[in-house]
Design a protein around this motif. Structure first.
Motif, PDB file in Angstrom:
ATOM      1  N   VAL A 283      11.716  16.009 -11.113  1.00 45.95           N
ATOM      2  CA  VAL A 283      12.835  15.084 -11.352  1.00 45.95           C
ATOM      3  C   VAL A 283      13.342  15.237 -12.783  1.00 45.95           C
ATOM      4  N   ALA A 284      12.413  15.332 -13.740  1.00 49.07           N
ATOM      5  CA  ALA A 284      12.803  15.493 -15.144  1.00 49.07           C
ATOM      6  C   ALA A 284      13.636  16.757 -15.337  1.00 49.07           C
ATOM      7  N   ARG A 285      13.265  17.836 -14.633  1.00 46.69           N
ATOM      8  CA  ARG A 285      14.019  19.089 -14.744  1.00 46.69           C
ATOM      9  C   ARG A 285      15.439  18.929 -14.204  1.00 46.69           C
ATOM     10  N   LEU A 286      15.582  18.199 -13.115  1.00 43.76           N
ATOM     11  CA  LEU A 286      16.914  17.969 -12.551  1.00 43.76           C
ATOM     12  C   LEU A 286      17.761  17.125 -13.486  1.00 43.76           C
ATOM     13  N   VAL A 287      17.151  16.112 -14.099  1.00 37.13           N
ATOM     14  CA  VAL A 287      17.879  15.268 -15.058  1.00 37.13           C
ATOM     15  C   VAL A 287      18.364  16.123 -16.232  1.00 37.13           C
ATOM     16  N   ARG A 288      17.522  17.047 -16.705  1.00 38.19           N
ATOM     17  CA  ARG A 288      17.920  17.916 -17.814  1.00 38.19           C
ATOM     18  C   ARG A 288      19.101  18.816 -17.437  1.00 38.19           C
ATOM     19  N   SER A 289      19.117  19.304 -16.198  1.00 38.24           N
ATOM     20  CA  SER A 289      20.093  20.332 -15.808  1.00 38.24           C
ATOM     21  C   SER A 289      21.324  19.768 -15.105  1.00 38.24           C
ATOM     22  N   GLN A 290      21.526  18.456 -15.104  1.00 35.83           N
ATOM     23  CA  GLN A 290      22.603  17.860 -14.318  1.00 35.83           C
ATOM     24  C   GLN A 290      23.998  18.248 -14.807  1.00 35.83           C
ATOM     25  N   HIS A 291      24.127  18.681 -16.064  1.00 32.11           N
ATOM     26  CA  HIS A 291      25.447  19.068 -16.584  1.00 32.11           C
ATOM     27  C   HIS A 291      25.578  20.579 -16.779  1.00 32.11           C
ATOM     28  N   GLU A 292      24.664  21.349 -16.193  1.00 35.58           N
ATOM     29  CA  GLU A 292      24.821  22.805 -16.238  1.00 35.58           C
ATOM     30  C   GLU A 292      25.923  23.242 -15.264  1.00 35.58           C
ATOM     31  N   ARG A 293      26.555  24.394 -15.546  1.00 37.83           N
ATOM     32  CA  ARG A 293      27.618  24.939 -14.702  1.00 37.83           C
ATOM     33  C   ARG A 293      27.275  26.365 -14.332  1.00 37.83           C
ATOM     34  N   ILE A 294      27.745  26.806 -13.156  1.00 37.91           N
ATOM     35  CA  ILE A 294      27.399  28.168 -12.741  1.00 37.91           C
ATOM     36  C   ILE A 294      28.149  29.215 -13.556  1.00 37.91           C
ATOM     37  N   ASP A 295      29.210  28.810 -14.297  1.00 39.39           N
ATOM     38  CA  ASP A 295      29.904  29.774 -15.159  1.00 39.39           C
ATOM     39  C   ASP A 295      29.278  29.856 -16.547  1.00 39.39           C
TER      40      ASP A 295
END
Length: 452
Positions: A283-295
């Protein structure tokens, strides 16, 4: 500590009356309550009598200099902000004041009005943050005590059931489910803390969590991943707990550089808050990566392509969809149809097209298991009834999660709360299944039979 409804209190300490008058005139437009003291001893007397948020002290004063005075302030009132005004180039005295009084800022005389006002405002912000952190710690301590009491009562019920059950496996299954429900309930309660703040939106995190889970289900990520995505949705804004109310209310598109830098760290702060809990590592990893983009233009790690977890993208589309409608993303408030078009426009840049497709399907999904329930009044609750829907306060704060089984103690508390506060509560309890079994109280599974 001052009350939130009262203006901040600033104490100025200087042996020159003209300096005190100038300082009072400077901060008067800020709306602060101002206290003046001609020396360190008088300043300590005022601090013992009055609630003070920030102290601004001169360095060179007779009898007690600023270093000694601020050292005593730190020892007796450690949360009070401390600023030093020094009018001479004595670096050793300034270092002593920094070390002994642990001051937050030192400003040379003659001071720059703007610099001094910014220093006072920064000290007040630190003070507010410390007060909020202490309140959060106290709230967490209280909730932990309540959870301990709930767990103690849970243990008693488990022990009582073990006398009735003949199959050890059935007993373990019931116990596991109850512990799991308690853990999920604690997550929901914790996620509601931010929504209690000014600028928070009641029920916002639950909306994001439910839509993100449906998207993960459409992506066929599996039951465990769906649970992680749902928990991440409930907790995706926990890193904003230290934001001032003004920043919580501000749309992202209108933030200045300093505010944006602080905003971009909320994912890291959220991850750091969750990592100590072993069950929430994913869950912590998902919270960290929630604003990542595939570009690769997202934050905080600049991940791109397949490196961006699908679970994080499921959380991202759900969060962006509701953020656009709530005014968190931009000053414009989007309709659901406009928000959907915004998500579609991000396919191939922000989100994987497969995720956008799954998101659109998730929007049309209905609950798989519609509860068979009926509405009752608090006075009609009986021990053994099962809550069919989340029980919320009129402001949208979670009181009890769906699936909770009422016992005699909780029935009494609900009745007393409704009677004392005069609150109209929408209580829905589950109806028995067609075979007469009460939902949430399944019969033991025969030994050797498969578990559903």
């Amino acid at each position: 500590m001052t009350e939130e409804t009262e203006p901040p209190v600033v104490l100025f300490v200087d042996d020159e009356p003209s300096i005190l008058s100038a300082l009072r005139r400077l901060v008067r437009p800020q709306g602060y309550r101002v206290l003046l003291a001609p020396g360190g001893a008088e300043g300590l007397e005022l601090l013992a009598k009055e609630p003070v948020d920030v102290v601004v002290s001169d360095m060179r004063m007779p009898e007690m200099d600023g270093a000694v005075f601020l050292e005593q302030v730190r020892e007796r009132w450690p949360t009070v902000g401390r600023i030093l005004l020094t009018g001479y180039a004595d670096i050793q005295a300034t270092v002593a004041a920094v070390n002994r009084g642990q001051i937050q800022r030192h400003i040379a005389k003659p001071w720059d009005d703007r610099e001094l006002l910014m220093a006072i405002d920064d000290a007040l912000s630190r003070r507010r943050l410390e007060v909020e952190n202490r309140a959060l710690m106290q709230l967490t301590k209280t909730q932990n005590a309540e959870l301990q009491a709930l767990n103690a009562d849970l243990s008693q019920r488990v022990r009582a059931r073990t006398q009735e059950l003949e199959q050890v496996n059935a007993m373990l299954e019931v116990s596991f489910e109850q512990v799991k429900e308690t853990f999920l309930l604690s997550i929901q309660v914790f996620s509601g803390l931010l929504e209690l703040r000014e600028g928070g939106l009641a029920g916002y995190s639950r909306q994001v969590a439910d839509l993100a889970r449906r998207t993960a289900r459409r992506l066929k990520l599996g039951p465990r991943a769906e649970e992680d995505v749902h928990s991440a949705g409930l907790l995706h804004e926990i890193g904003k707990i230290g934001f001032p109310d003004a920043l919580l209310r501000k749309p992202v598109s209108t933030m200045n550089a300093e505010e944006m830098a602080r905003y971009r760290r909320h994912t890291l702060n959220g991850e750091a808050a969750l990592l100590p809990l072993g069950q929430l590592q994913h869950v912590a990893r998902l919270v960290r990566s929630q604003h990542e983009r595939i570009d690769g233009k997202g934050f905080p790690d600049g991940l791109s392509g397949n490196a961006v977890p699908l679970g994080a993208q499921a959380l991202s589309v759900a969060s962006d969809y509701y953020a656009a409608q709530s005014g968190r993303m931009a000053e414009q408030t989007f309709s659901p149809a406009q928000a959907l078009q915004l998500i579609r426009g991000g396919a191939g840049t922000r989100y994987d097209p497969e995720v956008v497709e799954a998101f659109e399907l998730a929007l049309t999904d209905e609950p798989e298991d519609k509860p068979r329930d009926r509405q009752i009044s608090p006075q009609d609750i009986e021990p053994g009834m099962v809550l069919a829907r989340d029980l919320l306060t009129p402001k949208g704060t979670l009181l009890l999660a769906a699936g909770h089984v009422f016992d005699a103690r909780l029935v009494r508390q609900i009745r007393e709360f409704a009677g004392r506060e005069g609150v109209r509560m929408a209580l829905y309890v589950k109806l028995p299944d067609e075979d007469g079994t009460m939902p949430g109280r399944k019969a033991p599974t025969p030994q050797g039979a498969p578990h559903g």
